[in-house]
Structures are given as C-alpha cells and as structure tokens.
Design a protein around this motif. Structure first.
Motif, mmCIF file in Angstrom:
data_model
loop_
_atom_site.group_PDB
_atom_site.id
_atom_site.type_symbol
_atom_site.label_atom_id
_atom_site.label_comp_id
_atom_site.label_asym_id
_atom_site.label_seq_id
_atom_site.Cartn_x
_atom_site.Cartn_y
_atom_site.Cartn_z
ATOM 1 N N THR A 115 -24.652 -13.918 2.593
ATOM 2 C CA THR A 115 -23.643 -12.866 2.492
ATOM 3 C C THR A 115 -23.954 -11.993 1.288
ATOM 4 O OG1 THR A 115 -21.897 -14.195 3.526
ATOM 5 C CG2 THR A 115 -21.186 -12.388 2.096
ATOM 6 N N ILE A 116 -23.851 -10.683 1.473
ATOM 7 C CA ILE A 116 -24.038 -9.726 0.386
ATOM 8 C C ILE A 116 -22.830 -8.803 0.365
ATOM 9 C CG2 ILE A 116 -25.486 -7.908 -0.592
ATOM 10 C CD1 ILE A 116 -26.974 -10.120 2.108
ATOM 11 N N LEU A 117 -22.237 -8.635 -0.786
ATOM 12 C CA LEU A 117 -21.079 -7.753 -0.952
ATOM 13 C C LEU A 117 -21.442 -6.629 -1.920
ATOM 14 C CD1 LEU A 117 -18.402 -10.548 -1.400
ATOM 15 C CD2 LEU A 117 -18.552 -9.010 0.557
ATOM 16 N N ILE A 118 -21.189 -5.406 -1.497
ATOM 17 C CA ILE A 118 -21.382 -4.243 -2.360
ATOM 18 C C ILE A 118 -20.026 -3.562 -2.525
ATOM 19 C CG2 ILE A 118 -22.548 -2.034 -2.688
ATOM 20 C CD1 ILE A 118 -24.780 -3.036 -0.859
ATOM 21 N N TYR A 119 -19.602 -3.397 -3.766
ATOM 22 C CA TYR A 119 -18.294 -2.796 -4.040
ATOM 23 C C TYR A 119 -18.462 -1.321 -4.369
ATOM 24 C CZ TYR A 119 -16.643 -7.581 -4.137
ATOM 25 O OH TYR A 119 -16.346 -8.865 -3.784
ATOM 26 N N LEU A 120 -17.555 -0.523 -3.815
ATOM 27 C CA LEU A 120 -17.620 0.926 -4.005
ATOM 28 C C LEU A 120 -16.255 1.455 -4.415
ATOM 29 C CD1 LEU A 120 -19.923 1.783 -0.991
ATOM 30 C CD2 LEU A 120 -20.489 2.064 -3.413
ATOM 31 N N ASN A 121 -15.914 1.205 -5.663
ATOM 32 C CA ASN A 121 -14.660 1.664 -6.247
ATOM 33 C C ASN A 121 -14.955 2.374 -7.562
ATOM 34 O OD1 ASN A 121 -12.736 0.051 -4.373
ATOM 35 N ND2 ASN A 121 -14.167 -1.491 -5.153
ATOM 36 N N GLU A 122 -13.997 3.195 -8.003
ATOM 37 C CA GLU A 122 -14.116 3.773 -9.332
ATOM 38 C C GLU A 122 -13.989 2.646 -10.356
ATOM 39 O OE1 GLU A 122 -14.935 6.779 -9.655
ATOM 40 O OE2 GLU A 122 -14.472 7.592 -7.669
ATOM 41 N N ALA A 123 -14.162 2.941 -11.615
ATOM 42 C CA ALA A 123 -14.065 1.912 -12.660
ATOM 43 C C ALA A 123 -12.816 1.066 -12.438
ATOM 44 C CB ALA A 123 -14.034 2.563 -14.031
ATOM 45 N N TRP A 124 -12.978 -0.251 -12.348
ATOM 46 C CA TRP A 124 -11.891 -1.161 -11.976
ATOM 47 C C TRP A 124 -11.021 -1.470 -13.185
ATOM 48 C CZ3 TRP A 124 -10.557 -2.251 -7.171
ATOM 49 C CH2 TRP A 124 -9.648 -3.281 -6.941
#
Length: 211
Positions: A115-124
C-alpha cells in the motif's frame, strides 16, 4: 507534465522494519508542482474511497496519476519490500474527506501486497488526522511513527498480518491517493465493485437530503 514524482527521494528513503516494513518521504512530488496538483484534486466532499475511474480527472492531477503506474515506481516497491509487483494489477482510489469514524486501527486486506499513500493537502495544522504506524491493533497511542498528511507526503508499507495503522479521528477535508498492488485481477474487480457501490449509495443519500 513530466517528472511529477521525485523517484530519487523514494529510492533513497530508508526502509524501517519495526513493527513492519515501511518507508516515508516528506516530499514525494516536486515542490514547484505540488500546489497546482493539490488545487486540481477532484472535488470529493463525501467520506469513503472513490475509484480513480469514477471521478473526473483534470490536469495536472491527471499527470500525477499517469506517473504512478510506471516500471520505475514498481521497481522501487519491489526492491524496498522484497516483493514482485511488476506484473501485478494496481488499484488507485481517492479520498477527499475524513469523517469521525474514519481512521480506525486496521490492517489491510490480504488481497493487497503493498500500500502506498500520497497526501495532497495544504500545510496540515490539525493535531489529529496524522497517520500512525502502530505496534498493535488496540492502542492508537502506541505508535512508532507518525505521518503528517501535508503537501505531497508519502508513506508506503508492505501488507503483513501486523501492519496496524490508523489516525486519531478528524472531521474535514483530508485528500489522499491510495495505491495498492493486488494479488490478482479478481481481487481488483472485487475492490472496485464495492468502492463503486459505496459511492453510488452516498450520492443517493445526498440527493435525498437535498430534496
């Protein structure tokens, strides 16, 4: 758009083996491209996973998806986790919104090899919503590592019997891409069917609420 993913960063990332094999990269997407990709993330305002084929993809997000299913990306996963995924089916799903019930401790299905997760959010900014690599299946606070779901952060792990992970409850926008290498095409068809059914049910419920 080319060279979206910083493959050299994935290649150099050390694999941790406790409590199960995983690695993480703080910036998996080139910094000059990540903000445009975040802005072009499909509009998903409901919880749950959506098949990549069931959403409208726009550039430059579409280029990111294209760059994931490449021999170079697969080779890295093979070498990092000592698995053979070069010819395995790949499933890509998207999440755009986290509900209070999401993030509960779990291991991934045995039909998944990695499993690979890539997060695409502004600075958390939130304290919660950060993925935790856990030592067990019952204590969210017993973790060895924590991944902030910021702009382009990535975590990958080998699916094992003890690949426990989850995150403290968060309600709100939390965009991510999940990539799975599956044991068979049949497993992929089964996963996609249930994701598609779930998406249809959510749209139906949402439509009824708006009447």
């Amino acid at each position: 758009m080319t060279n979206v993913i910083q493959l050299e960063s994935l290649d150099k990332a050390p694999v941790q083996t406790v409590p199960f094999p995983y690695f993480k990269v703080e910036q998996s997407i080139y910094p000059e491209q990540v903000q445009a990709i975040i802005k072009s993330f499909p509009d998903i305002s409901d919880g749950g996973s959506y098949n990549i084929d069931d959403v409208d993809l726009q550039e430059p997000f579409k280029s990111l998806i294209t760059s994931i299913d490449t021999p170079e990306f697969r080779r890295i996963i093979c070498e990092k986790f000592d698995v053979q995924v070069m010819d395995l089916p790949m499933m890509i799903t998207l999440r755009g919104y986290s509900r209070q019930k999401d993030g509960r401790i779990h291991t991934d299905s045995k039909t998944k090899v990695a499993t690979i997760l890539i997060y695409l959010n502004e600075a958390w900014q939130a304290d919660t919503g950060k993925l935790r690599i856990l030592r067990n299946g019952h204590d969210m606070n017993d973790y060895v590592d924590e991944v902030t779901p910021g702009p382009g952060s990535l975590v990958a792990f080998k699916v094992t019997d003890n690949c426990w992970h989850g995150y403290p409850a968060f309600d709100g926008k939390r965009q991510s891409i999940q990539i799975n290498f599956l044991t068979s095409a049949a497993a992929g068809n089964k996963h996609r069917f249930f994701h598609r059914l779930s998406a249809k049910l959510k749209r139906l419920i949402s439509g009824r609420k708006s009447i």
